[in-house]
Design a protein around this motif. Structure first.
Motif, PDB file in Angstrom:
ATOM      1  N   GLU A  92      32.901  32.933  37.100  1.00  0.00           N
ATOM      2  CA  GLU A  92      32.283  32.235  38.229  1.00  0.00           C
ATOM      3  C   GLU A  92      32.378  33.071  39.509  1.00  0.00           C
ATOM      4  N   ILE A  93      33.507  33.712  39.699  1.00  0.00           N
ATOM      5  CA  ILE A  93      33.717  34.567  40.883  1.00  0.00           C
ATOM      6  C   ILE A  93      32.692  35.698  40.905  1.00  0.00           C
ATOM      7  N   LEU A  94      32.481  36.327  39.744  1.00  0.00           N
ATOM      8  CA  LEU A  94      31.521  37.433  39.651  1.00  0.00           C
ATOM      9  C   LEU A  94      30.093  36.923  39.847  1.00  0.00           C
ATOM     10  N   LYS A  95      29.786  35.767  39.238  1.00  0.00           N
ATOM     11  CA  LYS A  95      28.439  35.196  39.309  1.00  0.00           C
ATOM     12  C   LYS A  95      28.059  34.828  40.744  1.00  0.00           C
ATOM     13  N   LEU A  96      29.056  34.367  41.533  1.00  0.00           N
ATOM     14  CA  LEU A  96      28.784  33.936  42.913  1.00  0.00           C
ATOM     15  C   LEU A  96      28.840  35.088  43.919  1.00  0.00           C
ATOM     16  N   GLY A  97      29.020  36.325  43.392  1.00  0.00           N
ATOM     17  CA  GLY A  97      28.954  37.502  44.261  1.00  0.00           C
ATOM     18  C   GLY A  97      30.253  37.870  44.955  1.00  0.00           C
ATOM     19  N   PHE A  98      31.389  37.361  44.423  1.00  0.00           N
ATOM     20  CA  PHE A  98      32.687  37.699  45.035  1.00  0.00           C
ATOM     21  C   PHE A  98      33.371  38.874  44.320  1.00  0.00           C
ATOM     22  N   GLY A  99      32.605  39.560  43.458  1.00  0.00           N
ATOM     23  CA  GLY A  99      33.187  40.673  42.684  1.00  0.00           C
ATOM     24  C   GLY A  99      33.678  41.804  43.551  1.00  0.00           C
ATOM     25  N   SER A 100      33.090  41.969  44.743  1.00  0.00           N
ATOM     26  CA  SER A 100      33.508  43.062  45.626  1.00  0.00           C
ATOM     27  C   SER A 100      34.571  42.626  46.633  1.00  0.00           C
ATOM     28  N   SER A 101      34.948  41.340  46.579  1.00  0.00           N
ATOM     29  CA  SER A 101      35.960  40.833  47.525  1.00  0.00           C
ATOM     30  C   SER A 101      37.357  41.284  47.101  1.00  0.00           C
ATOM     31  N   VAL A 102      37.970  42.078  47.923  1.00  0.00           N
ATOM     32  CA  VAL A 102      39.330  42.570  47.622  1.00  0.00           C
ATOM     33  C   VAL A 102      40.299  41.397  47.540  1.00  0.00           C
ATOM     34  N   PHE A 103      40.124  40.430  48.441  1.00  0.00           N
ATOM     35  CA  PHE A 103      41.009  39.259  48.471  1.00  0.00           C
ATOM     36  C   PHE A 103      40.928  38.485  47.155  1.00  0.00           C
ATOM     37  N   ALA A 104      39.681  38.224  46.685  1.00  0.00           N
ATOM     38  CA  ALA A 104      39.492  37.466  45.439  1.00  0.00           C
ATOM     39  C   ALA A 104      40.050  38.221  44.245  1.00  0.00           C
ATOM     40  N   LYS A 105      39.813  39.531  44.198  1.00  0.00           N
ATOM     41  CA  LYS A 105      40.293  40.347  43.078  1.00  0.00           C
ATOM     42  C   LYS A 105      41.818  40.432  43.066  1.00  0.00           C
ATOM     43  N   ASN A 106      42.428  40.518  44.240  1.00  0.00           N
ATOM     44  CA  ASN A 106      43.901  40.537  44.304  1.00  0.00           C
ATOM     45  C   ASN A 106      44.490  39.240  43.756  1.00  0.00           C
ATOM     46  N   THR A 107      43.825  38.127  44.110  1.00  0.00           N
ATOM     47  CA  THR A 107      44.279  36.821  43.626  1.00  0.00           C
ATOM     48  C   THR A 107      44.146  36.730  42.114  1.00  0.00           C
ATOM     49  N   LEU A 108      43.031  37.222  41.572  1.00  0.00           N
ATOM     50  CA  LEU A 108      42.806  37.233  40.122  1.00  0.00           C
ATOM     51  C   LEU A 108      43.865  38.074  39.402  1.00  0.00           C
ATOM     52  N   MET A 109      44.127  39.246  39.958  1.00  0.00           N
ATOM     53  CA  MET A 109      45.107  40.151  39.371  1.00  0.00           C
ATOM     54  C   MET A 109      46.484  39.494  39.329  1.00  0.00           C
ATOM     55  N   ASP A 110      46.834  38.845  40.422  1.00  0.00           N
ATOM     56  CA  ASP A 110      48.126  38.163  40.504  1.00  0.00           C
ATOM     57  C   ASP A 110      48.193  37.018  39.488  1.00  0.00           C
ATOM     58  N   PHE A 111      47.076  36.296  39.326  1.00  0.00           N
ATOM     59  CA  PHE A 111      47.019  35.182  38.363  1.00  0.00           C
ATOM     60  C   PHE A 111      47.269  35.689  36.940  1.00  0.00           C
ATOM     61  N   TYR A 112      46.536  36.733  36.539  1.00  0.00           N
ATOM     62  CA  TYR A 112      46.687  37.252  35.178  1.00  0.00           C
ATOM     63  C   TYR A 112      48.111  37.765  34.934  1.00  0.00           C
ATOM     64  N   ALA A 113      48.680  38.420  35.945  1.00  0.00           N
ATOM     65  CA  ALA A 113      50.045  38.946  35.810  1.00  0.00           C
ATOM     66  C   ALA A 113      51.055  37.820  35.628  1.00  0.00           C
ATOM     67  N   LYS A 114      50.899  36.750  36.422  1.00  0.00           N
ATOM     68  CA  LYS A 114      51.843  35.628  36.336  1.00  0.00           C
ATOM     69  C   LYS A 114      51.670  34.822  35.055  1.00  0.00           C
ATOM     70  N   CYS A 115      50.485  34.920  34.446  1.00  0.00           N
ATOM     71  CA  CYS A 115      50.277  34.271  33.146  1.00  0.00           C
ATOM     72  C   CYS A 115      50.723  35.179  31.996  1.00  0.00           C
ATOM     73  N   GLY A 116      51.220  36.360  32.341  1.00  0.00           N
ATOM     74  CA  GLY A 116      51.778  37.269  31.323  1.00  0.00           C
ATOM     75  C   GLY A 116      50.773  38.191  30.680  1.00  0.00           C
ATOM     76  N   ASN A 117      49.526  38.240  31.194  1.00  0.00           N
ATOM     77  CA  ASN A 117      48.511  39.109  30.602  1.00  0.00           C
ATOM     78  C   ASN A 117      48.316  40.339  31.491  1.00  0.00           C
ATOM     79  N   LEU A 118      49.158  41.357  31.271  1.00  0.00           N
ATOM     80  CA  LEU A 118      49.093  42.567  32.098  1.00  0.00           C
ATOM     81  C   LEU A 118      47.829  43.361  31.818  1.00  0.00           C
ATOM     82  N   GLY A 119      47.295  43.229  30.593  1.00  0.00           N
ATOM     83  CA  GLY A 119      46.078  43.946  30.239  1.00  0.00           C
ATOM     84  C   GLY A 119      44.906  43.531  31.109  1.00  0.00           C
TER      85      GLY A 119
END
Length: 607
Positions: free
Chosen positions: A124-151
């Protein structure tokens, strides 16, 4: 008016006050204020309930993006379903989300470990054009890391067209938390620019992994160091028990904070060097409640209970910082070990006078103190006052009743616990079976043991078996006890055999003496307590020569039984006694009274 009502909202500390403010907002026609409503939503979720918060939100005629974001934020850690529903409603209402919407949603998913929901939102983030948002991507990265998916976290990192220092720190922190120090260091060295967070994250990760040498090397390379940097190094050394290096870092600090001083106090206390801990504590320029707690806990953990109470008294005299729950729990631990009922009562009075919340840990500590002092009336009063209880609460109360001779009552309390649908654990059954043992409740003990195994599926520990053997032995059921021991899934230890031997002494049963003695000596031939038990049983059934032989062997091998120790509080003084004590100033009077009591007991036996 907006500012005035906002101030009222911020001053609201109870649900009643908040509802009154809500009424004022409605009366003044500000129920649709984009400025006031988000604050009202936040406060109502914290002070009242989510239902009330939803009612406030539904009363809005035209909820905007800020209101939707605030409501989603209120769901973090509380409900996943409502967060998804609210986001869908927002999209149906043609309100375009922003980076904060995704941040709050991802934090909500993270609290429920909802990785799949996060992946859908990623699309949804990519579809709505937030793919280039550093803030959104940082949040996504943090989410995946905290869910244990480092890949997936690394995939987001690698696909970012541009990164800021937060991006690098997030990925380094993710590797650090999951113990992948090699990748963390690799990324750290590749960073185009670093901030204090970058340095501190790497150091903290290396310390957690126990790599002190590399952590020290990175620490030395830091262009500038913050309090966090210094304290992280000190705490790292303290956790590993290396107080010397912790002290070296501490001495290098240009300005020492209260955290640094307290870490050193704790470090010395953990090593058992209370003299150095106290010297460090006395040097603290301005103490806070945490530093007082560290010193009190240090004494308690090293069994110096009088000193712990003395520091607590100094804290009260100092008066700059009031004791908190942590302080009181440590103090109560000292009271229970000393049998200091008066101090326990004072703490209970202090809690009520200062309107402390009687939390579960604090309530448990109070019950334990009163029970160990034999004051079951106050223990019961605390138990009844507690708004919430955990399995430890029930266990402490049942155990206290059993130890103080209220065995039937302990069994009744276990029944009450069962009715309240509290899930029992193996420890509470030790307390219940001990109550049956002390009260000679044979049939009840058998029933409880059967319930534990067959109803709750708890595998018996050696302590449960010990209670049952003791129960059967005290009832004189020696054959049944032996049969029970043979059915155990664990190998019987010395305690099991000694328990049965102790019952033989009570009944002056010499038939099992030889076999039980052999089993005990095979496992622990030099235990003075067991050797004394064997000698006493031999004497009680007239085997004087066997008793003499054991006594001579014990003396020749230099085996000495550790003398028993007990304490009693009289007034403000705690008196400690050892078996055959010759140091107490009133020993002559004490032994005279003991002699009289022994005489009375012998007369009772004759009668």
């Amino acid at each position: 008016m907006d500012q005035k009502l906002l101030q009222l909202l911020q001053k609201s500390k109870t649900s009643k006050q908040l509802k009154e403010t809500h009424l004022q907002i409605t009366i003044n026609g500000l129920w649709n204020s984009n400025f006031i409503v988000p604050k009202l939503l936040t406060f109502s979720s914290n002070l009242i309930s989510l239902k009330y918060t939803l009612d406030v939100f539904r009363s809005l005629q035209y909820p905007n993006l800020v209101s939707y974001n605030t409501l989603i934020k209120c769901f973090i850690g509380k409900t996943l379903k409502s967060a998804l529903y609210t986001y869908n409603q927002m999209r149906v209402s043609n309100i375009t989300p922003n980076s904060f919407t995704f941040t709050f949603l991802l934090r909500c998913f993270e609290s429920f470990d909802a990785l799949q929901c996060g992946e859908v939102l990623h699309s949804e983030i990519l579809k709505l054009g937030f793919g280039s948002s550093v803030f959104a991507k940082n949040t996504l990265m943090d989410f995946y890391a905290k869910c244990g998916n480092l890949g997936l976290a690394r995939k987001v990192f690698d696909e970012m067209p541009e990164r800021d220092v937060v991006s690098w720190n997030t990925m380094i922190g993710a590797y650090t938390i999951h113990g992948n120090q090699e990748y963390a260091i690799f990324l750290f060295e590749a960073m185009p620019e670093r901030n204090l967070v970058s340095w501190n994250s790497v150091i903290a990760g290396l310390l957690k992994a126990g790599n002190m040498e590399l952590a020290r090397s990175v620490f030395k390379r830091m262009p500038e160091k913050s309090d966090v940097s210094w304290n992280t190094m000190i705490s790292g050394y303290v956790k590993l028990g290396d107080v010397e290096n912790a002290r070296a870092i501490f001495d290098e600090m240009p300005e020492k904070s209260i955290i640094s001083w307290t870490a050193m106090v704790s470090g010395y206390a953990m090593r058992g060097d209370l003299q150095s801990a106290r010297k460090m504590f006395d040097r603290i320029p301005e103490k806070n409640v945490v530093s007082w707690n560290a010193m009190i806990a240090g004494y308690v953990n090293n069994h110096m209970f009088d000193e712990a109470l003395s520091v607590f008294q100094h804290m009260l005299i100092d008066g700059n910082y009031k004791p908190n729950q942590t302080t009181l729990i440590s103090v109560l631990s000292a009271c229970s070990h000393l049998g200091s009922q008066e101090h326990g009562k004072w703490v209970d009075s202090f809690i009520r006078k200062n309107k402390f919340d009687l939390s579960v840990p604090l309530g448990n500590a109070l019950i334990d103190t009163f029970a160990k002092c034999g004051d079951m009336e106050n223990a019961k009063a605390v138990f009844l006052r507690m708004g919430q209880r955990c399995i430890i609460t029930w266990t402490t109360m049942i155990s206290g009743l059993a130890v103080n001779g209220h065995c039937r009552e302990a069994l009744e309390l276990y029944g009450q616990m069962s009715l309240e649908v509290v899930e029992p654990d193996d420890v509470v059954f030790i307390a219940v079976l001990s109550a049956c043992t002390h009260g000679g409740l044979l049939e009840e003990g058998k029933r409880v043991f059967y319930q534990m195994v067959n109803k709750f599926g708890i595998k018996p520990r050696i302590e449960h078996y010990g209670c049952m053997v003791d129960l059967l032995g005290r009832a004189g059921k020696f054959e049944e006890a032996l049969s029970f021991i043979k059915s155990m899934h664990l190998e019987p230890n010395t305690v099991i055999w000694a328990t049965l031997l102790s019952a033989c002494k009570t009944y002056r049963n010499g038939e099992l003496l030889e076999s039980l003695t052999r089993r005990i000596l095979e496992q622990e031939p030099n235990n003075p307590s067991y050797l004394t038990l064997i000698m006493n049983l031999s004497s009680s059934i007239g085997r004087w020569q066997d008793a003499l032989n054991f006594r001579v062997a014990t003396r020749d091998q230099g085996i000495v039984k550790t003398p028993g120790c007990s304490s009693i509080q009289i007034g403000n003084n705690v008196h400690e006694f050892l078996a055959k004590d010759t140091k107490h100033p009133q020993r002559k009077e004490i032994y005279r009274v003991l002699g009289c009591l022994n005489g009375h007991l012998k007369l009772c036996e004759v009668e």
